[in-house]
Design an enzyme around this catalytic site. Structure first.
Site, PDB file in Angstrom:
ATOM      1  N   ALA A 145       1.391  -1.264  -0.380  1.00 43.13           N
ATOM      2  CA  ALA A 145       0.107  -0.176   0.032  1.00 43.13           C
ATOM      3  C   ALA A 145       0.966   1.297  -0.189  1.00 43.13           C
ATOM      4  CB  ALA A 145      -1.315  -0.034   1.323  1.00 43.13           C
ATOM      5  N   ASN A 146       0.129   2.544   0.097  1.00 40.00           N
ATOM      6  CA  ASN A 146       1.399   4.178   0.138  1.00 40.00           C
ATOM      7  C   ASN A 146       0.505   4.657   1.613  1.00 40.00           C
ATOM      8  OD1 ASN A 146      -0.810   5.239  -1.418  1.00 40.00           O
ATOM      9  ND2 ASN A 146      -0.095   4.040  -2.946  1.00 40.00           N
TER      10      ASN A 146
END
Ligand code: CTP
Ligand code: CA
Length: 226
Positions: free
Chosen positions: A33-34
């Site tokens: 994810a970010n």
């Protein structure tokens, strides 16, 4: 949506906005994810809807839909690409505010990887560049907007992306700076369009940044029809 004050300069225009960071599965429980919150994309969508647009948000995040906007939930870059490729051809304005993963696991494991199997080697592959694809297939008259998150050489990188992806506008933010970009309520950006000098929008609430972006979109639409 009715609004008593302010322009309705996107009346009847279909605006498609992507928002949030993609999540790319490693195994049945884990993702890459970010840090994108989706706030800037939702603010652009809310501003466009308030100005009369019919808005679709292609979103990876669980946030309430702004008044006048419909939300389509996706998780991965591949899902976001198929939603954007379905919606973009009939849109007057497309804004890619999402933080799309550049790399994803080449093969997601369909069970949970167990500790006793040892440290896994996760092989990555590139994701498709959604925005570059939208730029290559842009219908006549559409205004296509990208974002650029940069830690170094912001202007040069943003200008390069503007040209390479056939954009009408790129909204660049310096993600190394305090109080801007990911997970903040405020942002400071620079707007780049072909054949125009860069315009800095100083630190402001993300909704005010969105208003500056939509002002530029409206100006680009007017310039295209003059
Ligand atoms: N983008 C996209 N698909 C990708 C990667 C990025 O559509 N696979 C879009 C983003 O939504 C953004 C623009 O491209 O609007 C620029 O994203 P950015 O991450 O700044 O640039 P990249 O082209 O991915 O290059 P880099 O991350 O190496 O700077
Ligand atoms: Ca990227």
């Amino acid at each position: 949506v009715e609004r008593l004050l302010g322009p309705r300069d996107l009346d009847g225009v279909h605006v498609v906005v992507s928002a949030g960071g993609t999540r790319e599965p490693i195994d049945a429980v884990r993702v890459i994810a970010n840090r994108s919150s989706g706030k800037q994309g939702y603010a652009v969508a809310a501003e466009a809807a308030a100005r009369g647009a019919s808005v679709t948000i292609v979103s990876t995040v669980d946030r309430p839909a702004p008044v006048g906007a419909a939300v389509e939930r996706v998780e991965t870059a591949a899902q976001m690409q198929s939603a954007m490729e379905r919606l973009a051809p009939s849109a007057g304005v497309v804004v890619m505010a999402a933080a799309v993963a550049d790399f994803r696991p080449a093969a997601a494991v369909d069970r949970k990887i167990k500790k006793h199997d040892g440290v896994p080697e996760i092989v990555l592959e590139p994701t498709p560049d959604i925005l570059a694809g939208l730029g290559a297939n842009k219908p006549a008259g559409q205004v296509l907007v990208g974002f650029a998150a940069e830690t170094d050489d912001m202007a040069a990188n943003a200008q390069r992306k503007l040209v390479a992806k056939h954009l009408d506008l790129i909204v660049a933010n310096d993600v190394a700076a305090d109080a801007t970009g990911f997970q903040h309520d405020t942002n400071a950006v620079t707007l780049f369009s072909p054949d125009q000098s860069p315009v800095e929008v100083p630190l402001a609430d993300k909704r005010q940044i969105a208003a500056a972006v939509i002002d530029r979109v409206v100006a680009l639409r007017r310039a295209a029809t003059d």
